[in-house]
Design an enzyme around this catalytic site. Structure first.
Site, short mmCIF file in Angstrom:
data_model
loop_
_atom_site.label_atom_id
_atom_site.label_comp_id
_atom_site.label_asym_id
_atom_site.label_seq_id
_atom_site.Cartn_x
_atom_site.Cartn_y
_atom_site.Cartn_z
N HIS A 1 0.92 -1.26 -0.16
CA HIS A 1 0.09 0.06 0.05
C HIS A 1 0.96 1.27 0.11
CE1 HIS A 1 -4.09 1.42 0.48
NE2 HIS A 1 -3.59 2.80 1.01
N ASP B 1 -13.73 4.19 6.78
CA ASP B 1 -12.78 4.69 6.16
C ASP B 1 -13.23 5.16 4.79
OD1 ASP B 1 -9.95 5.52 5.38
OD2 ASP B 1 -10.33 4.00 4.01
N ARG C 1 -12.57 13.48 3.30
CA ARG C 1 -11.18 14.03 3.75
C ARG C 1 -10.72 14.48 2.17
NH1 ARG C 1 -7.81 9.69 5.21
NH2 ARG C 1 -6.09 10.98 5.42
N SER D 1 -6.52 5.44 8.44
CA SER D 1 -6.98 4.98 7.10
C SER D 1 -6.25 3.78 6.46
CB SER D 1 -7.08 6.12 6.23
OG SER D 1 -7.30 5.93 4.94
N LYS E 1 -7.71 -0.40 6.99
CA LYS E 1 -8.14 -1.11 6.07
C LYS E 1 -7.32 -2.63 5.76
CE LYS E 1 -7.42 1.82 2.65
NZ LYS E 1 -7.72 3.37 2.64
N1 URA Z 1 -4.04 6.24 1.25
C1 URA Z 1 -5.05 5.65 2.19
O1 URA Z 1 -5.61 4.61 1.94
N2 URA Z 1 -5.45 6.83 3.10
C2 URA Z 1 -4.87 7.92 3.27
O2 URA Z 1 -5.27 8.74 4.15
C3 URA Z 1 -4.05 8.41 2.52
C4 URA Z 1 -3.43 7.13 1.52
#
Ligand code: URA
Length: 433
Positions: free
Chosen positions: A82, A161, A168, A183, A187
């Site tokens: 990620h 989220d 956001r 966030s 996940k």
């Molecule tokens: N990626 C995400 O999943 N969340 C964030 O807040 C920033 C980048």
């Protein structure tokens, strides 16, 4: 408990309790807490920050806001990666097929664009027919059969989220360390992966602009992941210039395919190999050197590209767009951006480049804006290059001609020329384990 008091307490710099954080996350996910109160709290968190304990509580509340995935039907080790978000960051489209082609399962849930940064789901949807919303049983079947599937966040995975992310994105509250960490890790912990490699960006195109802040974010997320029993590491990588030469959606898929065809730009190739190697390493495929060689071989042999084609076919996409990637370059209008004078590109405001792409139609200004998948930027010169007046810096692409001039101005305002060459920056600063 009242949401009003929670907002006020955070506004005044107080520390929220686990119960208050859970109250907010549950209430927002269920729709009882309205967007305007959630925005106010996000803004208060943005300014006041959160302690590690508050951030961990927020992460766990986000994880628990929906279903926890159970991938016990998927055979073999599952590894995810990620990114904290950047401009031109299409590494998932390259790295995930590499790793899957080497026998590691990649059951990936990806996001959409956020702020000035792109998202893998928006990019994949540039392939006609590609479906990013498939039932769990089919998702598992595809991962078991070909080793990889990439889908959007389901409505039931970390739904808090999903709502917060979209909120956001349009309330200038993305670039907050506790909000980013919770966030991403909320996940990741809701998904059932064994190993996670984080790509934490640093520089003008990332949400954390300094190396120190990015490292703090990386350590925070690695700490939360470790506490939850995951094998996890983070690569701290440069986002002071766009990654690769393409920024947008279809155009980034094009560049990712070219990379899997062995024709990728140097920086993108280097980072993809490093990320893939760390994923393979966490999955016990060998030492880092061996994993790097395997990743390179997966590109060289065409095996990773074949895996991407299989994934696109399995998810309903038209594979002719991968077999003949130039089909992806179908914007109706284009404009060359040229250098106003001679000089080195000393630095760029990479966020400004992301905004230029967004203005062309590649991103969203409002939650429900529709993306122009053809919109984007092809860079012809990057930081450190010497260019002469009139040389092309970039070509802009869009289906909406009216956006071209404003995007051109944004890109030029974000490009700083000088008589002196800039000091080189590393692509990978460090690995946090
Ligand atoms: N990626 C995400 O999943 N969340 C964030 O807040 C920033 C980048």
């Amino acid at each position: 408990m009242r949401m009003y008091d929670i907002i006020r307490r955070k506004r005044d710099g107080e520390i929220l309790s686990e119960k208050e954080i859970q109250f907010f996350v549950r209430g927002y996910a269920s729709g009882e807490i309205p967007d305007y109160q959630a925005s106010a709290l996000c803004m208060a968190i943005y300014f006041r920050g959160m302690t590690v304990e508050e951030t961990t509580a927020l992460t766990l509340a986000i994880r628990d806001s929906g279903d926890r995935l159970d991938f016990s039907n998927i055979n073999g080790l599952r590894v995810d990666k990620h990114s904290t978000g950047g401009v031109g960051d299409k590494t998932s489209l390259v790295v995930a097929p590499i790793v899957a082609s080497l026998g590691i399962k990649v059951a990936k849930m990806s996001g959409r664009g956020l702020g000035h940064t792109g998202g893998t789901i928006d990019k994949l949807e540039a392939i006609p027919g590609f479906c990013t919303d498939i039932p769990t049983a089919e998702f598992e079947e595809i991962v078991n059969r070909i080793g990889i599937a990439i889908v959007g966040q389901t409505a039931t995975l970390a739904p808090a989220d999903k709502s917060l992310y979209a909120l956001r994105d349009v309330t200038a509250t993305v670039d907050s360390m506790p909000l980013i960490a919770s966030s991403i890790m909320g996940k990741k912990l809701a998904a059932d992966d064994d190993c996670i490699v984080l790509d934490v960006k640093t520089g003008s195109g990332s949400f954390m602009k300094t190396e120190e802040a990015s490292e703090e974010l990386a350590r925070l997320m690695v700490g939360i992941g470790k506490q939850a029993g995951k094998k996890i590491c983070a690569l701290l990588t440069d986002m002071d210039k766009p990654l690769g030469n393409a920024v947008g959606n279809a155009i980034e898929v094009w560049e990712a395919v070219r990379t899997l065809q062995g024709e990728g730009p140097e920086d993108l190739v280097e980072l993809c190999i490093a990320l893939a190697a760390h994923m393979l390493y966490l999955a016990d495929k060998g030492d880092l050197g061996a994993c790097e060689r395997m990743a390179k071989e997966a590109i060289g042999s065409g095996r990773a590209l074949a895996t991407l084609i299989e994934m696109v076919r399995a998810q309903g996409g038209d594979v002719s767009y991968i077999e003949t990637p130039d089909k992806l370059l179908a914007a109706k209008h284009s404009l060359d951006v040229t250098a106003p004078k001679d000089g080195y590109i000393h630095c760029v405001d990479t966020e400004g480049y992301g905004v230029a792409a967004l203005l062309l139609g590649a991103g969203r200004n409002k939650k429900d804006d529709v993306i122009d998948h053809c919109a984007g930027i092809q860079l012809h010169a990057k930081t450190g290059d010497f260019i002469k007046a009139g040389d092309k810096i970039a070509t802009l692409y869009t289906n909406s001609e009216a956006t071209l001039q404003v995007a051109r101005d944004r890109l030029l305002a974000a490009t700083f020329l000088s008589n002196n060459a800039p000091a080189p920056r590393p692509l990978i600063y460090k690995v946090i384990e």
